[in-house]
Design an enzyme around this catalytic site. Sequence first.
Site, PDB file in Angstrom:
ATOM      1  N   ASP A 104      13.022  65.875  53.904  1.00  0.00           N
ATOM      2  CA  ASP A 104      12.804  64.605  54.277  1.00  0.00           C
ATOM      3  C   ASP A 104      13.646  64.067  55.437  1.00  0.00           C
ATOM      4  OD1 ASP A 104      11.523  61.914  54.708  1.00  0.00           O
ATOM      5  OD2 ASP A 104      11.122  61.860  52.598  1.00  0.00           O
ATOM      6  N   GLU A 106       4.214  57.901  46.836  1.00  0.00           N
ATOM      7  CA  GLU A 106       5.560  57.895  46.824  1.00  0.00           C
ATOM      8  C   GLU A 106       6.256  57.356  45.958  1.00  0.00           C
ATOM      9  OE1 GLU A 106       9.388  58.025  49.954  1.00  0.00           O
ATOM     10  OE2 GLU A 106       7.490  57.400  50.601  1.00  0.00           O
ATOM     11  N   HIS A 148       2.093  61.084  54.029  1.00  0.00           N
ATOM     12  CA  HIS A 148       2.758  60.850  52.896  1.00  0.00           C
ATOM     13  C   HIS A 148       1.504  60.235  51.831  1.00  0.00           C
ATOM     14  CE1 HIS A 148       5.592  60.348  56.203  1.00  0.00           C
ATOM     15  NE2 HIS A 148       6.748  60.657  55.230  1.00  0.00           N
ATOM     16  N   HIS A 154      12.307  64.116  59.169  1.00  0.00           N
ATOM     17  CA  HIS A 154      12.091  62.995  60.241  1.00  0.00           C
ATOM     18  C   HIS A 154      13.385  62.781  60.953  1.00  0.00           C
ATOM     19  CE1 HIS A 154       8.616  60.660  58.225  1.00  0.00           C
ATOM     20  NE2 HIS A 154       9.175  61.153  57.261  1.00  0.00           N
ATOM     21  N   SER A 168      -2.010  49.479  60.039  1.00  0.00           N
ATOM     22  CA  SER A 168      -3.028  49.010  59.122  1.00  0.00           C
ATOM     23  C   SER A 168      -4.108  47.816  59.610  1.00  0.00           C
ATOM     24  CB  SER A 168      -2.436  48.632  58.029  1.00  0.00           C
ATOM     25  OG  SER A 168      -1.477  47.216  57.915  1.00  0.00           O
TER      26      SER A 168
END
Length: 406
Positions: free
Chosen positions: A308, A209, A206, A64, A145
């Site tokens: 990452d 995690e 992802h 990222h 979401s």
Amino acid sequence: MKILNVSYILQNNEVISGKSLAFEKTILKIAPLDELLQIYPDAQVIDTPANSIVMPGLINAHVHLEFSANKTHLKYGQFMPWLYSVIENREDLIEGSFEAMKKATHKMLQSGITSFGAISSHGMDLEVAEQAKQNVVFFNEVIGSQATMADALLDDFKSRLAASESIKREGFYPAVAIHSPYSVHPALIKKAIEIAWLNKYPLSAHYMESPAERQWLDKNKGEFKTFFNDLLKQDYAVNTSTGFLELFKDVPTLFTHVVHANEEEYKEIKEQGHSIIHCPISNRLLGNGSLDLDAVQKHGIRWLCATDGLSSNYTLNLFEEMKIALFMHKDANLLELAKALLNSVTIEAAQALNLNTGSIELGKNADLIVLDLEDEATEQLPIHLILQQYVISHRFINGHFVNIDE
């Protein structure tokens, strides 16, 4: 045409001596120097120091860039405090992020990374990725979401994807990412997967995690319940763990982290031809535990090592990441783990990202790094490559010499 005159070639973790490489964009021939000179008498010969070894350039499959300005802003130790700190410090981290992102890509290049997969949440890193000297697989990420926002979020995602598709430079590839099962509505996931499948774009997500994610998806309880109630007035998960995996059926995907997967989920990941991206430093700093490499290898799942982003790491150096993995997985055979780690950031990563690179063989793109070994190569060279982090004297991407000082 170039001929690289080296002492050693690292080919599939085997050390080859007495041969050199001839290449343009791709590797054309591997043979003794005298033989190459007879075939290509006008080639540019690049001599290297004694005991130099050429190996494939490293591939950081998951990074990222957008929060590269972070050093001490964010809270480490547990996942949920870290997540709240990301939200709290988002604006501060974005300010001045362009230069921080440029610095991050340059640091990766310095440490031998010739290709990377950029997970882009907002598109702020597109210009930096376009300007980067490396090959870039640019993962446009969809997140959200709430069903009521699905259409607007899909339009935003499509707009960012179209912007990345307009980049035509050599070594730049658009791709698609799903943030996670807890943060993306299944209607959005289906649309994004369909786009990736139709365009044959690499796909990433992802998955599993943190302990909080496991509890939220399985029981609609735990720390995520408070998080979603407070931010979105949402008291249930939009996906289950198994339901999320089913959405990716027949579409090979790179699942990042997978620290808290169970046996059935490993089986599904293997059956569907998915890969796992292992980020050991990030997992440790966010208190998420460690990937069960024994289980992953038992099921024969392809796995990659990646850094990452700097929001959950102190470095984007893959040699450092591999070193941490060597110590994290303390019961693994050291030499075999070192070999697997080197494969995970070269040939395995290339195959997972659909890149024609990652190994030194005929027809592969000449993405190469030359390291100056201090002594002759031994059978334990894979261990020493990771531990010693030797000086890199030359970098080539798509056959072009890369000057890191420019």
